[in-house]
Design a protein around this motif. Sequence first.
Motif, short mmCIF file in Angstrom:
data_model
loop_
_atom_site.label_atom_id
_atom_site.label_comp_id
_atom_site.label_asym_id
_atom_site.label_seq_id
_atom_site.Cartn_x
_atom_site.Cartn_y
_atom_site.Cartn_z
N LEU A 194 0.75 -1.25 0.11
CA LEU A 194 0.02 -0.03 -0.16
C LEU A 194 0.95 1.26 0.10
CD1 LEU A 194 -2.57 -1.09 2.62
CD2 LEU A 194 -3.13 -1.04 0.31
N GLY A 195 2.19 1.19 0.09
CA GLY A 195 3.13 2.23 0.04
C GLY A 195 3.11 2.90 1.38
N LEU A 196 2.83 2.44 2.56
CA LEU A 196 2.55 2.93 3.83
C LEU A 196 3.83 2.74 4.61
CD1 LEU A 196 -0.88 1.81 4.56
CD2 LEU A 196 -0.46 4.08 3.67
N ASP A 197 4.20 3.64 5.26
CA ASP A 197 5.48 3.83 6.11
C ASP A 197 5.15 3.53 7.40
OD1 ASP A 197 8.15 4.03 7.37
OD2 ASP A 197 8.14 6.35 7.05
N ILE A 198 5.08 2.26 7.83
CA ILE A 198 4.61 1.77 9.19
C ILE A 198 5.93 1.00 9.94
CG2 ILE A 198 3.19 0.29 10.52
CD1 ILE A 198 1.01 0.78 8.26
N GLU A 199 6.33 1.29 11.02
CA GLU A 199 7.37 0.37 11.69
C GLU A 199 6.52 -0.84 12.51
OE1 GLU A 199 10.92 0.94 15.00
OE2 GLU A 199 9.29 2.48 14.73
N PHE A 200 7.03 -1.82 12.37
CA PHE A 200 6.60 -3.13 13.05
C PHE A 200 7.56 -3.56 13.96
CE2 PHE A 200 3.83 -2.80 9.17
CZ PHE A 200 2.66 -3.04 10.14
N ILE A 201 7.40 -3.87 15.13
CA ILE A 201 8.20 -4.39 16.14
C ILE A 201 7.77 -5.58 16.71
CG2 ILE A 201 9.32 -4.08 18.24
CD1 ILE A 201 8.98 -0.95 17.97
N GLN A 202 8.43 -6.90 16.77
CA GLN A 202 8.08 -8.18 17.37
C GLN A 202 8.29 -8.04 18.89
OE1 GLN A 202 9.80 -11.54 15.97
NE2 GLN A 202 8.57 -12.89 17.18
N GLN A 203 7.33 -7.72 19.80
CA GLN A 203 7.30 -7.86 21.23
C GLN A 203 6.16 -8.48 21.74
OE1 GLN A 203 7.76 -3.87 22.33
NE2 GLN A 203 10.44 -4.03 22.21
N PRO A 204 6.33 -8.96 22.98
CA PRO A 204 5.27 -9.21 23.83
C PRO A 204 4.70 -7.87 24.34
CG PRO A 204 7.08 -10.44 24.70
CD PRO A 204 7.48 -9.67 23.54
N MET A 205 3.31 -7.63 24.58
CA MET A 205 3.03 -6.48 24.99
C MET A 205 3.53 -5.95 26.44
SD MET A 205 -1.05 -6.58 25.35
CE MET A 205 -1.44 -7.23 23.59
N GLN A 206 3.77 -7.06 27.32
CA GLN A 206 4.06 -7.00 28.67
C GLN A 206 5.69 -6.47 28.74
OE1 GLN A 206 2.95 -9.78 27.30
NE2 GLN A 206 3.66 -11.59 28.35
N GLN A 207 6.46 -6.61 27.61
CA GLN A 207 7.89 -6.36 27.32
C GLN A 207 7.90 -5.01 26.52
OE1 GLN A 207 10.01 -9.73 26.56
NE2 GLN A 207 9.13 -11.20 28.01
N LEU A 208 6.60 -4.35 26.15
CA LEU A 208 6.90 -3.27 25.44
C LEU A 208 7.95 -2.26 25.69
CD1 LEU A 208 5.13 -1.69 23.21
CD2 LEU A 208 4.32 -0.19 25.22
N GLU A 209 8.78 -1.92 24.70
CA GLU A 209 9.80 -1.18 24.88
C GLU A 209 10.03 -0.45 23.45
OE1 GLU A 209 14.56 -0.89 26.44
OE2 GLU A 209 13.04 -2.65 26.79
N VAL A 210 9.80 0.99 23.31
CA VAL A 210 9.82 1.78 22.01
C VAL A 210 10.47 3.11 22.40
CG1 VAL A 210 7.72 0.74 21.13
CG2 VAL A 210 7.39 2.67 22.57
N GLU A 211 11.15 3.42 21.32
CA GLU A 211 11.74 4.76 21.45
C GLU A 211 10.71 6.02 21.44
OE1 GLU A 211 15.16 5.32 21.82
OE2 GLU A 211 15.41 3.14 21.75
N GLY A 212 10.90 6.95 22.21
CA GLY A 212 10.38 8.40 22.10
C GLY A 212 8.96 8.12 22.91
N THR A 213 8.10 9.02 22.63
CA THR A 213 6.55 9.09 23.27
C THR A 213 5.52 8.99 22.14
OG1 THR A 213 6.82 11.49 23.47
CG2 THR A 213 7.49 9.99 25.55
N TYR A 214 4.39 8.51 22.47
CA TYR A 214 3.45 8.40 21.66
C TYR A 214 2.09 9.26 22.26
CZ TYR A 214 5.94 4.91 19.29
OH TYR A 214 6.92 4.22 18.22
N ASP A 215 1.14 9.60 21.17
CA ASP A 215 0.20 10.45 21.44
C ASP A 215 -1.13 9.43 22.09
OD1 ASP A 215 0.89 12.89 20.69
OD2 ASP A 215 1.24 12.08 19.00
N ILE A 216 -1.21 8.22 21.03
CA ILE A 216 -2.34 7.28 21.11
C ILE A 216 -1.62 5.96 21.41
CG2 ILE A 216 -4.08 6.34 20.08
CD1 ILE A 216 -4.38 8.94 18.51
N ALA A 217 -2.35 5.08 22.28
CA ALA A 217 -2.08 3.58 22.24
C ALA A 217 -3.37 2.93 22.07
CB ALA A 217 -1.24 3.16 23.41
#
Length: 246
Positions: free
Chosen positions: A81-104
Amino acid sequence: MSSSYQEFAHIYDELMNDIPYDAYIDLLDLASTGVVGKKVLDIGCGTGLLSAMLSKKGASVTGVDLSADMLEVASNRARSLGLDIEFIQQPMQQLEVEGTYDIAVISIDSLNYVISQTDVRETFRRIYKALGKDGVLLFDVHSIFKMDEIFLEGPFVFDDQRITYMWQTAPGDEEHSIYSQLAFFVRQENGLFKRFDEVHMQRTFSVTEYVGMLNDAGFQIERIFADWEDEPPTDESERVFFQVRK
């Protein structure tokens, strides 16, 4: 989940045809005054259907899922679809991402696959950390009524001529949990059917318990509603939604 999840990933979208993904977009728009330009964490993103819809709406999306097979389908979808989406393989209870987000967002009862209450607490804690000030979390879970009564009315059978499955259910070891055994038969190009099997475990908690865990993580409860309607849960609600804010 069973090791045959690779097979399941490739028929998942067909099985989810009745999920009103547009409603999730509307709910997130309402909770966050629009998703355009917002950084969104799609937790338990599966094959990336919601991630793609959010990206098309103008959000900057990061999808997180435990399954590499699901994420492979999601990545191929985004690429096609030509979309720029980052995908990360993690269990949600081990969530670790860079930066901060507006929505989860944790959609389609994905949180119910986190069986341990300790892990649910940790999931909320990590999402709280990943959100910026005034960041919003929206998620839905199966109700106790659905887990303890409706799911135990099985076995369930589905057949759309291409995919057939038989779903056997039993109470799980934990309170308000369900053990599911599914046998899938998928029609191949030669007309023969290929079988594969899945084993799933899900667990839910009471609304009061979820509220307690969310408050302990630091969230403020904004809205609790059920079954896609702007109404509070009842004893026979099936899907309970939580909208909370940092």
